[in-house]
Design an enzyme around this catalytic site. Structure first.
Site, PDB file in Angstrom:
ATOM      1  N   ASP A 139       2.988  -2.892   4.074  1.00  0.00           N
ATOM      2  CA  ASP A 139       2.410  -3.392   5.341  1.00  0.00           C
ATOM      3  C   ASP A 139       3.159  -2.863   6.560  1.00  0.00           C
ATOM      4  O   ASP A 139       3.174  -3.511   7.611  1.00  0.00           O
ATOM      5  CB  ASP A 139       2.396  -4.930   5.373  1.00  0.00           C
ATOM      6  N   HIS A 165      -5.251  -0.648   4.461  1.00  0.00           N
ATOM      7  CA  HIS A 165      -4.873   0.052   5.690  1.00  0.00           C
ATOM      8  C   HIS A 165      -5.806  -0.395   6.803  1.00  0.00           C
ATOM      9  O   HIS A 165      -7.019  -0.256   6.692  1.00  0.00           O
ATOM     10  CB  HIS A 165      -4.991   1.571   5.521  1.00  0.00           C
TER      11      HIS A 165
END
Length: 432
Positions: free
Chosen positions: A13, A41
Site C-alpha cells: 500500500d 492499485h
C-alpha cells in the site's frame, strides 16, 4: 533506455501504482510479476479514480503494452471484469496492449473456499488474508496440481483437472468443517467461456518479452504488496504467498537477472500495515487515527482500515538491502503537513539494548519498542509544488534525513493523490 523494477519497501500500500503510472510514459512495456487480486492499485488521473487489482497500472496510457507474467495468480472472473470496465472507460482500445502468460496459475472457487475456511479455523491466530484464494492457489502451484491459463483453453483438459482437484478440495474442506457446493459441469462451462474471453491476450510471455528487449524496448516491472510481506524475507508467517522482492521480477515473467538495470523502492513518508504481524512503530492513539484519516488509509481491495505509524528506518534499510534498491520514491509526504513534529524510528529497544538493524525473528520484533528521532514539522501545503527547491525547508530536511538513514537517494516525492502531484528529482529511466 534501462529496465526498471518498482517494489514496495514497506508492508504494501505504499503508492506503487501512482509511481508506476507516472513512470510508464518513459517505458514501452509494464510487467506485473507476482501476487494476485489481493493487491489493489488506486490511480487518480485528472481527478478520475481507477482501481485495478490485476492489470498493470500502465494500461491507462495509450500505446503502452501491459504484461501479466507467469508469477501472477489470476482470478479469470476479475480479469475479465477489469477488461470490460477499462473498455467502458475508453481505455484498452487495442487488445494488443494486454498480454497474459499462458503459464499463470488460475484461482478456482475452491481456493477461495479453503482460504476463508482456514482463516476462520485459526481464530485469534488469523493472518489477515483477503480471502481471495491467493495462498491456496500458490500452494497448488508448488504441489504441481494447479490449473493454468492454458488449461482454460482446452475444455476436455479443463474438465479432467476440475474433477481431480475438486475432489481433493472437498476432502480438505471437510477436515475444516466446511463444504464445497460446486456444480462441476457448470463450472467447466463457465471457465471455458472465461478462457475464450482471455484467449486473445494469452501467449508465451517469456518469448514475447525477449523479443521486446531485442527490439530495444524498455520494461517497467510492477511489484505488488511490499518487502515486509515477502514469503521468504518478510515477517513470516504474517506475509503474503509470493516473493515480493525485486529478485522475483524476472523469475515471474521468464527473463534473466541481467534484464534489470535499476530498482526503485516505494515508501510512504510514514508507514502502514494491513492484517496481523509485528509493527513496532504502530500508533494506536489520536496521531495514528489522524494519519489514517488524512492519508485515506483504507484498503483498495478490502476497504479495511490500515494500521498506521511513524516511518521505520530499520525496516526501510532492510528493504534497501534485500532488494538492492537503487533509489527510493517517497509517497504521501503531504499527509505529514500540519504535525508539530514528525518522528522516525532509528533503533529498536530490546531487553535494555538498542538495536540498529531489524531482527530476522518476527517474535523478537514483536518485543521491540522504537527509539525515535524527532524532527520539526511544517505547515505549508505541498500539493501545488513541483520541484525539490519548492518544498518547505523542514520537509526537505525530513526527506534528507530519511535518505541518510536508508543509505540510498530519495529520487522522488509524491505530494498529492493525482499523477501530476509528484516531484521527480531523478528519473530512474534516465539515471546512469
Amino acid at each position: 533506455m534501462p529496465n526498471v523494477v518498482v517494489v514496495g519497501a514497506q508492508w504494501g500500500d505504499e503508492g506503487k501504482g501512482k509511481i508506476v503510472d507516472l513512470l510508464t510514459q518513459y517505458a514501452d512495456v509494464v510487467v506485473r510479476f507476482q501476487g494476485g487480486n489481493n493487491a489493489g492499485h488506486t490511480l487518480v488521473v485528472g481527478g478520475e479514480k481507477t482501481v485495478l487489482h490485476l492489470i498493470p497500472s500502465g494500461i491507462l496510457h495509450p500505446g503502452k503494452s501491459c504484461v501479466i507474467g507467469n508469477g501472477v495468480v489470476i482470478d479469470p472472473e476479475v480479469l475479465v471484469l477489469e477488461i470490460d470496465r477499462l473498455k467502458a472507460k475508453g481505455a484498452l482500445k487495442d487488445d494488443g496492449q494486454l498480454v497474459v502468460s499462458l503459464d499463470a496459475h488460475v484461482i478456482m472457487p475452491w481456493h477461495k473456499a479453503i482460504d476463508v475456511a482456514r482463516e476462520q479455523a485459526m481464530g485469534e491466530g488469523k493472518i489477515g488474508t483477503t480471502g481471495r484464494g491467493i495462498g491456496p492457489t500458490y500452494e497448488d502451484k508448488v504441489a504441481r496440481r494447479g490449473l493454468r491459463i492454458r488449461d482454460l483453453l482446452d475444455e476436455a483438459r479443463l474438465a479432467r483437472k476440475v474433477k481431480e482437484r475438486a475432489a481433493l478440495a472437498r476432502e480438505e474442506l471437510a477436515r475444516l468443517g466446511a463444504k464445497l457446493e460446486l456444480d462441476e459441469p457448470a463450472l467447466v462451462k463457465r471457465y471455458a467461456e472465461l478462457g475464450r474471453r482471455v484467449a486473445g491476450y494469452a501467449t508465451d510471455v517469456s518469448i514475447w518479452l525477449h523479443r521486446a528487449l531485442q527490439q530495444g524496448k524498455s520494461l517497467l516491472f510492477e511489484g505488488a504488496q511490499g518487502t515486509m510481506l515477502d514469503v521468504d524475507h518478510g515477517t513470516y508467517p504474517f506475509v503474503t504467498s509470493s516473493n515480493t522482492v525485486a529478485g522475483n521480477a524476472v523469475v515471474g515473467c521468464g527473463l534473466g537477472p541481467t534484464a534489470v538495470d535499476y530498482v526503485l523502492g516505494i515508501s510512504k513518508a510514514y508507514s502502514t500495515r494491513v492484517g496481523g504481524g509485528p509493527y513496532p512503530t504502530e500508533l494506536k492513539d489520536e496521531t495514528g487515527e489522524r494519519l489514517r484519516k488524512i492519508g485515506g488509509e483504507y484498503g483498495a481491495t478490502t476497504g479495511r482500515p490500515r494500521r498506521t505509524g511513524w516511518l521505520d528506518a530499520l525496516a526501510l534499510r532492510y528493504a534497501v538491502r534485500v532488494n538492492g534498491l537503487s533509489g527510493i520514491a517517497m509517497t504521501k509526504l503531504d499527509v505529514l503537513t500540519g504535525f508539530d513534529t514528525v518522528k522516525i524510528a532509528v533503533g529498536y529497544r530490546l531487553d535494555g539494548k538498542v538495536l540498529d538493524e531489524m531482527p530476522s525473528d518476527p517474535e523478537v520484533i514483536e518485543r521491540c519498542t522504537p527509539v525515535y528521532e524527532e524532527l520539526p514539522g511544517w505547515t505549508e501545503k505541498l500539493e501545488h509544488l513541483r520541484t525539490w527547491d519548492d518544498l518547505p525547508p523542514r520537509a526537505r530536511a525530513y526527506v534528507k534525513r530519511v535518505e541518510e538513514l536508508a543509505g540510498v537517494k530519495v529520487v522522488g516525492c509524491s505530494v498529492g493523490a493525482d499523477r501530476g502531484e509528484t516531484i521527480l528529482v531523478e528519473n530512474p529511466f534516465l539515471a546512469r
